[in-house]
Each structure stands twice: as structure tokens, then as C-alpha cells.
Design an enzyme around this catalytic site. Sequence first.
Site, mmCIF file in Angstrom:
data_model
loop_
_atom_site.group_PDB
_atom_site.id
_atom_site.type_symbol
_atom_site.label_atom_id
_atom_site.label_comp_id
_atom_site.label_asym_id
_atom_site.label_seq_id
_atom_site.Cartn_x
_atom_site.Cartn_y
_atom_site.Cartn_z
ATOM 1 N N GLY A 87 25.506 42.305 45.998
ATOM 2 C CA GLY A 87 25.560 40.914 45.567
ATOM 3 C C GLY A 87 26.893 40.297 45.940
ATOM 4 O O GLY A 87 27.854 41.015 46.270
ATOM 5 N N CYS A 114 26.681 49.061 46.632
ATOM 6 C CA CYS A 114 27.704 48.018 46.796
ATOM 7 C C CYS A 114 28.033 47.370 45.446
ATOM 8 O O CYS A 114 28.590 48.017 44.573
ATOM 9 C CB CYS A 114 27.249 46.990 47.835
ATOM 10 N N TYR A 115 27.662 46.090 45.234
ATOM 11 C CA TYR A 115 27.941 45.458 43.945
ATOM 12 C C TYR A 115 27.274 46.251 42.812
ATOM 13 O O TYR A 115 27.859 46.437 41.737
ATOM 14 C CB TYR A 115 27.438 44.013 43.942
ATOM 15 N N HIS A 201 26.102 50.178 52.379
ATOM 16 C CA HIS A 201 24.714 49.705 52.382
ATOM 17 C C HIS A 201 23.828 50.683 53.161
ATOM 18 O O HIS A 201 23.758 50.614 54.390
ATOM 19 C CB HIS A 201 24.624 48.312 53.002
ATOM 20 N N GLU A 203 20.659 50.666 53.251
ATOM 21 C CA GLU A 203 19.394 50.026 53.631
ATOM 22 C C GLU A 203 19.422 49.396 55.009
ATOM 23 O O GLU A 203 18.363 49.108 55.583
ATOM 24 C CB GLU A 203 18.995 48.971 52.587
ATOM 25 N N SER A 255 -4.530 30.002 60.014
ATOM 26 C CA SER A 255 -3.728 29.410 61.085
ATOM 27 C C SER A 255 -3.980 30.089 62.420
ATOM 28 O O SER A 255 -3.644 29.550 63.468
ATOM 29 C CB SER A 255 -2.233 29.536 60.747
ATOM 30 N N GLY A 256 -4.568 31.292 62.384
ATOM 31 C CA GLY A 256 -4.738 32.069 63.590
ATOM 32 C C GLY A 256 -3.658 33.103 63.771
ATOM 33 O O GLY A 256 -3.741 33.964 64.646
ATOM 34 N N GLY A 257 -2.605 33.040 62.953
ATOM 35 C CA GLY A 257 -1.538 34.017 63.014
ATOM 36 C C GLY A 257 -1.906 35.299 62.297
ATOM 37 O O GLY A 257 -2.958 35.406 61.667
ATOM 38 N N ASP A 259 -0.614 36.728 59.596
ATOM 39 C CA ASP A 259 -0.617 36.714 58.137
ATOM 40 C C ASP A 259 -1.918 36.159 57.577
ATOM 41 O O ASP A 259 -2.565 36.781 56.735
ATOM 42 C CB ASP A 259 0.570 35.898 57.622
ATOM 43 N N ALA A 261 -4.717 35.729 59.143
ATOM 44 C CA ALA A 261 -5.856 36.502 59.625
ATOM 45 C C ALA A 261 -6.098 37.729 58.753
ATOM 46 O O ALA A 261 -7.239 38.034 58.377
ATOM 47 C CB ALA A 261 -5.627 36.921 61.081
ATOM 48 N N LYS A 402 6.105 42.038 57.171
ATOM 49 C CA LYS A 402 5.261 41.818 58.342
ATOM 50 C C LYS A 402 4.721 43.120 58.920
ATOM 51 O O LYS A 402 3.541 43.196 59.290
ATOM 52 C CB LYS A 402 6.058 41.050 59.400
#
Length: 547
Positions: A87, A114-115, A201, A203, A255-257, A259, A261, A402
Site C-alpha cells: 500500500g 511490503c506495507y 513484492h 507477486e 460485443s463479440g469480444g 469476455d 462471448a 483475462k
Amino acid sequence: MAAPGADRLAARWAPRPGAGTLRPAGYPRTMENTPRPVLVVDFGAQYAQLIARRVRELQLYSEIVPHSASVSELLARDPVAIILSGGPASVYAADAPGVDPALFGTDVPVFGICYGFQAMARALGGTVAQTGRREFGGTPLLVDAPGAVLADLPAEQSVWMSHNDAVTAAPDGFAVTARSAGAPVAAFEDTARRLAGVQFHPEVAHTPHGQDVLRRFLYDVAGLTPNWTTGSVIDDQVAAIRAQVGDAAVLCALSGGVDSAVAAALVHEAVGDQLTCVFVDHGLLRAGEAEQVERDYVAATGIKLKVVDAAETFLSQLAGVTDPEQKRKIIGREFIRTFEAAAREVAAVEGVQFLVQGTLYPDVVESGGGTGTANIKSHHNVGGLPDDLAFTLVEPLRTLFKDEVRAIGAELGLPTEMVQRHPFPGPGLAIRIIGAVTPERLTMLRAADLIAREELTAAGLDGAIWQFPVVLLADVRSVGVQGDGRTYGHPVVLRPVVSEDAMTADWAKLPYDVLARISTRITNEVPEVNRVTLDITSKPPGTIEWE
């Protein structure tokens, strides 16, 4: 004859036993058989979602919760472990978020980053101070006593640091396992109480052994075993959708994308012909996309599709608008209004109550997300929705990244070319025109974008990049020379990027000859454009899209 791919989807439509009770809205764990989560407590870091993603890569389910959640609220989610994120604050600032010491007496394994590492140390009686040596970026880490978390890792390794303050004394009972030049205590652990943390970090990809660190804590210290995959998401979400929707009619914003779909395929699997997909041609699409959606998606799935031509409406509402946030909110509003009209017009679907959207976790995070993160930009399907929304939203992908969505799409049997399609923003080319949106500017940008896509495909590089926005600087002019005459045209920006999840990205190092062909074709074939530039900014500090 069944549509290609429909048999693979149909094979999954059989009712699934064992559906659990839905949790309150906003909880991603919707099923009793969903594994208990690893909770990531977000202290305002833009990369808390990366921690959650890395945990999922270890086949453990994860959720992000705000730092304002009380210990009792955390325990109510029945976590198997808790990770405290980084953070921007200083732990000894008056208004800094802290950690309730009671958390460490709950017998839930806790890992600080970290934080979160500093907040953990302070809450347990350790000391945090400024050492006079800040560390940002790649930093040598010296492992003095590896313990459990750093076991079998190099004694000296590079890690990604980002801190002004440092832990200078570990809490009682903790073994200090590593240090750096600016952090006398860069890692500590108390394996008896299953508590540990690191200043760096783990990650991020810039910490080469970071995933090993997380694995050792979750598997070896916390004692967890892998029990979650994206395949389980399909079963959970299908049952959850059925429980939410019942016998009601559903519309899907297609939308055809990738996500939308995949979201449509999940909902279709759950409720079948109760679903009607609505494809809005808002006039902001790339060349050939509307035709592709109508042809390819229906052929692949057999889903009912209604096409709405709303280009004139969207363009009139966007006339003269240059502010990107305003563009996004206008497009979000008009999307919903269009779906409301479509619901009334679909004669075969009476009383539509639900609207499906392909909202992903990065959309939620960048739009504020409710976890304490900053609002980077309002995604049209999150921060851009109107207050008087007439539908109940169904968002089966809202907690996914994604790459997880692509895996689910492949599991559902969607065509590879659809699942691997480059991301394209819901607001379309409106946010790739820097300035007001006009038909002439859209025509110009479509032509330049098509050239870039054609050349990328011809070079066999589609799979090598994540996304390739082409941006028109519509309010900028530059002097050029063509045919021995002066031109005063527009610049376009090429923005090819590589990424794993859209939360961080780097610019793609495309071959010079490919870039040269794109530039030559654009300046030759798009008369209004006389300059092509390349954006070599990573994310952060930039975002992938310019607006």
C-alpha cells in the site's frame, strides 16, 4: 444440423446436483462447494489483484477484501489463509490503515507483503522506521537463514522493492531470514504460529523467485493443498446463474469480444433458450467486426442473437465530447438504454429482468472496486452504468482475470480464434480518438487500425502480443511532406503491448520491418495521416488504452 461447437456446449447443459445457497451480492464464492478462500487484504495497492492471481495459479481460490474489514468480517468468509497486501501509506502516519492484532490470534495463517509486512510487524510489537535508504525496483536480497519461506532459494537473489520505511526489529518469536541494504529485516517468520512476511513484492514478475515464496508459505507454512481450477468455476457459475435467474428471460450484452462471448456461453449453458444475446453496433467498432459477430458467434454457439444498429444515437450523444470519463459514462448509459429498448422489442422474450455483462476483475479494480483502490478510470460496464438501471446484472466473470476467462472459453468449446482474440474495449474506438468523435475521424482510425492488424497477422505475430491499440491524435496536427508538397495531417500512435492479465503491461518489441510496413501503409493509404509514432510506455505508469 447443429451449429459447430453447439454439441460441445449442449453436452454440458445437464442439471448439476449439489447447488449450494447463494451468498449475498458481491461475494464471489457463490457455492457451498467452492473452496474456502485465501483472502487478500487490500491496503490500497493497485496490485493486490496480482497477489490474488498468483494464488489462483497455485490452484487455491482467492478473494480480495478491503482493509476496512474487521477481524470478525474476515473470519465470516472462512479463510484458509490471509495475505496482507502492499500500500502507499506509511504505517506510522496518523491516518494509516492498520492491522488489528487480534487477527494474529485467530489461528489463520497470515503472510505480509511490503506495507502489509510492516503493518504486521508493528501490530505484533516490532519496529518500523526510516533507514535513510529507500529501495525501488530491482534490489539484491541477502538470505541469511532461509527458514521455510525462502528454503532452497538462492542466498543472494534479485527482488522487487518499493518502500521508504523498513522493519528494523522483528516482533518477539519471529526469526529474521533475509535483509537488504535498505531493509535490515526484509523477511521474517514464526512457523509455529504460521505467520510470515517479506518486504519485497513476490507477486510481480520482476521477483524471479516470487511464486516460489508464495508457494512455500501457502503449501509449507499454511499447510494448504491445491483444490481449485478454472474448471470448477464453470460448475459453480452455472449453478449460481440458475439459482439467480430461475425461469426469467435474460439479455446478454454481446460485443463479440472474449469476455462477453464467454459470459454468454456460461449463461446459455445455465438457462438455454431463456437467453437472447443483443449485439449493439454503436458505430465505434473496428472494420469488419459487426459482420464477424453476426456470422461467427451464432455459427459457433447457436445462441439467439438480435442486432441493434444504434450508431446514429451514440454518435449524436458523443458529439463534441472530449473528456474520456464523460465518453465512457455516455457510452455506458446508452448501452443500457439500448438494451432496455431491445428488451421491449424482443417479442419472444417477455418480461426480461436480467442483463448479462462480461465484466472482469480488472474492470472492477480500475473502476474503484470497493476495495480501497484508486479509481483509475470508469469502465463503461462498471462506473459508467446509470443509477436507474432497470435490469438486475448477471456478471459471471466479475472475479476472474483475462487468462482465466480464456481458459474457461476453451473448456466451453468456443472457437480458438474467438477465445484468443485481442482485447478490445467496450467503448470501442471512441477512447482511441483523442478528441471529439466524428464519423470522419472514425473512418480514418478504422483504416489505420485495419492496416496494423493485417500486417501483424501477416507477420505471424498475433499470438505474441496481448493487445494492439491504434490511437488517433485527432486534435493534433503535424507538418509533413508528400509528393513534394506540404501536408498538415494527424499523427497516429501504435500501442502494441504484452501482458498476462492487463493489470501490468510492457510495450511489445515488434520487429522494425513490421513497424516500417505498418507506418508506410498508413501514411500512403490514409491521406489524413502523415505521421506514425510508437508508444513505448509500460503499465504503470501508463494504462494500455490512452483514455
